[in-house]
Write a protein that holds these residues in place. Sequence first.
Motif, short mmCIF file in Angstrom:
data_model
loop_
_atom_site.label_atom_id
_atom_site.label_comp_id
_atom_site.label_asym_id
_atom_site.label_seq_id
_atom_site.Cartn_x
_atom_site.Cartn_y
_atom_site.Cartn_z
N GLU A 53 0.83 -1.21 0.00
CA GLU A 53 0.00 0.00 0.00
C GLU A 53 0.86 1.26 0.00
O GLU A 53 0.51 2.27 -0.62
N THR A 54 1.99 1.22 0.70
CA THR A 54 2.91 2.35 0.69
C THR A 54 3.50 2.52 -0.70
O THR A 54 3.57 3.65 -1.21
N ARG A 70 2.15 1.66 -3.45
CA ARG A 70 1.07 2.16 -4.31
C ARG A 70 0.94 3.69 -4.17
O ARG A 70 0.87 4.41 -5.17
N CYS A 71 0.95 4.18 -2.95
CA CYS A 71 0.85 5.64 -2.72
C CYS A 71 2.04 6.36 -3.35
O CYS A 71 1.88 7.37 -4.05
N TYR A 72 3.25 5.85 -3.12
CA TYR A 72 4.45 6.45 -3.70
C TYR A 72 4.37 6.45 -5.23
O TYR A 72 4.78 7.41 -5.88
N TYR A 111 1.74 6.53 -7.24
CA TYR A 111 0.82 7.53 -7.78
C TYR A 111 1.41 8.94 -7.67
O TYR A 111 1.25 9.77 -8.57
N THR A 124 -1.40 17.26 2.74
CA THR A 124 -1.26 16.33 1.61
C THR A 124 -0.03 16.68 0.81
O THR A 124 0.74 15.80 0.42
N ARG A 173 3.17 15.49 2.48
CA ARG A 173 3.40 14.05 2.29
C ARG A 173 3.94 13.79 0.88
O ARG A 173 4.89 13.02 0.70
N GLU A 174 3.33 14.42 -0.12
CA GLU A 174 3.80 14.23 -1.49
C GLU A 174 5.22 14.74 -1.66
O GLU A 174 6.05 14.09 -2.29
#
Length: 147
Positions: A67-68, A70-72, A74, A117, A120-121
Amino acid sequence: MELFFVRRQLAQQPAVPDSPSGVKVREILDHRALPDGLPMLVDAQMRPVEPVCSWFRHLAYALLEPETLRCYAYIARRLVVFLAERGSDVLSATEVDLIANRAAHTELQKQPVDDATWRREAAVLNALFSWLLDQDRLRRRPGAAAW
């Protein structure tokens, strides 16, 4: 650019005609040690987008959770697409490119992201550029002001 994720269970399904069998796909994944959840960013010709895919592999080998990853993935994809639209890429990005990317996401898009947000990005993008520096793929960071 398209983003895909390695899923070994899909190799169990019947193969598409004229494509490798599921067994062959599993052999390739095992031989290359490509773990489930590994993101693959590919261009219009279905070629891996480098050096981003190598960074994804590095993260997967560091045992980040799927899941981490996946976030990275995107977040990285958004940057790669943004840079491509400007005629650039991660290896030739300038401070101006990164500032424009931040403004596009925090001010200009239809639904701008909030500060938390974006932080984090920015941390993810900072990790990408730090890795590129560590791997000697960049001589210097494009600019600190972008974060």
